[in-house]
Motif scaffolding. Structure first.
Motif, PDB file in Angstrom:
ATOM      1  N   ILE A   6       0.928  -1.243   0.019  1.00 58.13           N
ATOM      2  CA  ILE A   6       0.053  -0.069  -0.056  1.00 58.13           C
ATOM      3  C   ILE A   6       0.899   1.489  -0.198  1.00 58.13           C
ATOM      4  CG2 ILE A   6      -1.466   1.436   1.334  1.00 58.13           C
ATOM      5  CD1 ILE A   6      -2.928  -1.405   2.173  1.00 58.13           C
ATOM      6  N   ASP A   7       1.909   1.242   0.953  1.00 58.25           N
ATOM      7  CA  ASP A   7       2.842   2.402   0.922  1.00 58.25           C
ATOM      8  C   ASP A   7       3.723   2.813  -0.257  1.00 58.25           C
ATOM      9  OD1 ASP A   7       1.953   2.915   3.454  1.00 58.25           O
ATOM     10  OD2 ASP A   7       3.592   1.811   4.497  1.00 58.25           O
ATOM     11  N   TRP A  11       0.583   8.130  -3.041  1.00 57.05           N
ATOM     12  CA  TRP A  11      -0.404   8.919  -2.239  1.00 57.05           C
ATOM     13  C   TRP A  11      -0.098  10.378  -2.139  1.00 57.05           C
ATOM     14  CZ3 TRP A  11      -4.305   6.294  -0.982  1.00 57.05           C
ATOM     15  CH2 TRP A  11      -4.272   4.668  -0.874  1.00 57.05           C
ATOM     16  N   SER A  31     -14.527  -1.217  -0.757  1.00 53.19           N
ATOM     17  CA  SER A  31     -13.296  -1.416   0.184  1.00 53.19           C
ATOM     18  C   SER A  31     -13.975  -2.586   1.151  1.00 53.19           C
ATOM     19  CB  SER A  31     -13.212  -0.240   0.752  1.00 53.19           C
ATOM     20  OG  SER A  31     -14.337   0.259   1.737  1.00 53.19           O
ATOM     21  N   ASP A  70      -8.122  -2.544   2.205  1.00 57.48           N
ATOM     22  CA  ASP A  70      -7.591  -1.155   2.997  1.00 57.48           C
ATOM     23  C   ASP A  70      -7.064  -0.091   2.169  1.00 57.48           C
ATOM     24  OD1 ASP A  70      -7.991  -2.969   5.234  1.00 57.48           O
ATOM     25  OD2 ASP A  70      -5.900  -3.577   5.601  1.00 57.48           O
ATOM     26  N   ALA A  71      -6.390  -0.601   0.991  1.00 54.06           N
ATOM     27  CA  ALA A  71      -5.822   0.613   0.140  1.00 54.06           C
ATOM     28  C   ALA A  71      -7.289   1.527  -0.527  1.00 54.06           C
ATOM     29  CB  ALA A  71      -5.206  -0.352  -1.012  1.00 54.06           C
ATOM     30  N   ARG A  74      -8.439   3.754   2.301  1.00 54.45           N
ATOM     31  CA  ARG A  74      -7.465   4.691   2.673  1.00 54.45           C
ATOM     32  C   ARG A  74      -7.725   5.926   1.475  1.00 54.45           C
ATOM     33  NH1 ARG A  74      -1.012   4.371   3.414  1.00 54.45           N
ATOM     34  NH2 ARG A  74      -0.450   6.608   2.920  1.00 54.45           N
ATOM     35  N   TRP A  75      -7.976   5.427   0.202  1.00 53.34           N
ATOM     36  CA  TRP A  75      -8.389   6.216  -0.853  1.00 53.34           C
ATOM     37  C   TRP A  75      -9.466   7.010  -0.523  1.00 53.34           C
ATOM     38  CZ3 TRP A  75     -11.921   7.318  -4.218  1.00 53.34           C
ATOM     39  CH2 TRP A  75     -11.875   8.334  -5.222  1.00 53.34           C
ATOM     40  N   MET A  77     -11.057   7.543   2.100  1.00 48.32           N
ATOM     41  CA  MET A  77     -11.008   8.433   3.304  1.00 48.32           C
ATOM     42  C   MET A  77     -10.303   9.896   2.809  1.00 48.32           C
ATOM     43  SD  MET A  77     -10.565   6.434   6.956  1.00 48.32           S
ATOM     44  CE  MET A  77      -9.044   5.646   6.385  1.00 48.32           C
ATOM     45  N   ASP A  84     -15.235   7.200   7.863  1.00 52.84           N
ATOM     46  CA  ASP A  84     -14.288   6.408   8.407  1.00 52.84           C
ATOM     47  C   ASP A  84     -14.631   5.000   8.168  1.00 52.84           C
ATOM     48  OD1 ASP A  84     -13.117   4.789  10.312  1.00 52.84           O
ATOM     49  OD2 ASP A  84     -13.702   5.952  12.128  1.00 52.84           O
ATOM     50  N   TYR A  85     -13.301   4.336   7.324  1.00 49.95           N
ATOM     51  CA  TYR A  85     -13.076   3.100   6.812  1.00 49.95           C
ATOM     52  C   TYR A  85     -13.488   2.039   7.702  1.00 49.95           C
ATOM     53  CZ  TYR A  85     -10.866  -0.880   4.943  1.00 49.95           C
ATOM     54  OH  TYR A  85     -10.363  -2.329   4.575  1.00 49.95           O
ATOM     55  N   HIS A  86     -12.696   2.284   8.955  1.00 47.03           N
ATOM     56  CA  HIS A  86     -12.826   1.179   9.858  1.00 47.03           C
ATOM     57  C   HIS A  86     -14.140   0.971  10.465  1.00 47.03           C
ATOM     58  CE1 HIS A  86      -8.353   0.308   9.224  1.00 47.03           C
ATOM     59  NE2 HIS A  86      -8.466   1.820   9.226  1.00 47.03           N
TER      60      HIS A  86
END
Length: 274
Positions: A6-7, A11, A31, A70-71, A74-75, A77, A84-86
């Motif tokens: 992901i990193d 970004w 997601s 997760d990726a 993140r996008w 958000m 809030d994705y989580h």
């Protein structure tokens, strides 16, 4: 081993001016579905309990699918800092579950289960390919290209194991076609509609399957072009054991294209999206 991290995505190149606001709700829904693949891996481990090679492959598949979720989360958000994705994923988990305590595939055979998985990967690989081609947002484009490449590899994974089981179970072309088409129609069931609802609607709004599936599908389908649908047709033909370059391919593609875009327009009308 994952094919990317992901990193490693760009970004720092995120450009909010190139975000399509109509697309963000579909990314949010996608997601949590991707992230929920851990449950599907548990299900597959139960169905293939005496096949350690496949179980290992399914576990690795789930790791990559979780990374997709997760990726994408993140996008999303970045595109919508209020989201809030989580928290959305937990709400989805609380709202929608698949049966895990099983000993046999709901498809009636292990070959059937693998055919169904091929159809899922056909759908996801085409969706992310279409999205990568359509979006102008640099991070989403890079992300969707990576996910699409993973999904094509996942198709091959399930296709290879399907052929291994075909030698034992000897399921004919018509039965394979029935299973494949059945799984395609299930794309309009509660999994995606629930994902849209739990990632986009406030909890005080009642769940409406028709509204939610239309809202998701109209957004997800609008980015497809004929070349994406042609690849879908080829992958379906390959899965059911029909030559994807045979004389029927063009006719089936023509029908599928008409039906697909007609369906997209119907969903858009229901969802009130132009």
């Amino acid at each position: 081993m994952k094919h990317w991290q992901i990193d490693q995505l760009p970004w720092d190149q995120f450009d909010p001016s190139k975000v399509d606001p109509q697309l963000v709700p579909a990314i949010k829904a996608a997601s949590v579905v991707e992230r929920n693949s851990v449950d599907y891996a548990l299900y597959l481990n139960n169905v293939f309990r005496d096949d350690p090679d496949f179980r290992e492959a399914a576990d690795h598949w789930a790791i990559e699918e979780v990374q997709h979720g997760d990726a994408l989360g993140r996008w999303a958000m970045l595109a919508d800092p209020t989201w809030d994705y989580h928290a959305a994923f937990q709400r989805y988990r609380d709202f929608y579950q698949i049966p895990l305590e099983v000993e046999q595939s709901v498809r009636g055979s292990r070959t059937g289960e693998l055919i169904a998985r091929c159809m899922v990967e056909t759908g996801t690989s085409s969706f992310y390919s279409a999205l990568a081609d359509a979006t102008e947002e640099p991070v989403l484009k890079a992300l969707c290209k990576q996910i699409a490449a993973d999904e094509f590899r996942h198709f091959k994974l399930f296709y290879d194991h399907m052929n291994r089981y075909l030698k034992r179970e000897n399921i004919g072309t018509l039965q394979r076609a029935r299973i494949a088409l059945g799984r395609v129609t299930e794309s309009e069931d509660d999994e995606l509609a629930s994902a849209y609802y739990t990632t986009n609607d406030p909890a005080n709004i009642p769940y409406d399957h028709t509204r939610c599936i239309a809202a998701y599908m109209s957004r997800a389908m609008k980015n497809y072009q004929p070349q994406h649908l042609r690849r879908v047709t080829n992958m379906v033909f390959k899965t059911i054991g029909v030559n994807p370059h045979g004389k029927w391919q063009s006719a089936v593609f023509w029908i599928a294209e008409k039906l697909f875009f007609s369906r997209q327009r119907k969903f858009a009308r229901i969802a009130g999206i132009s």
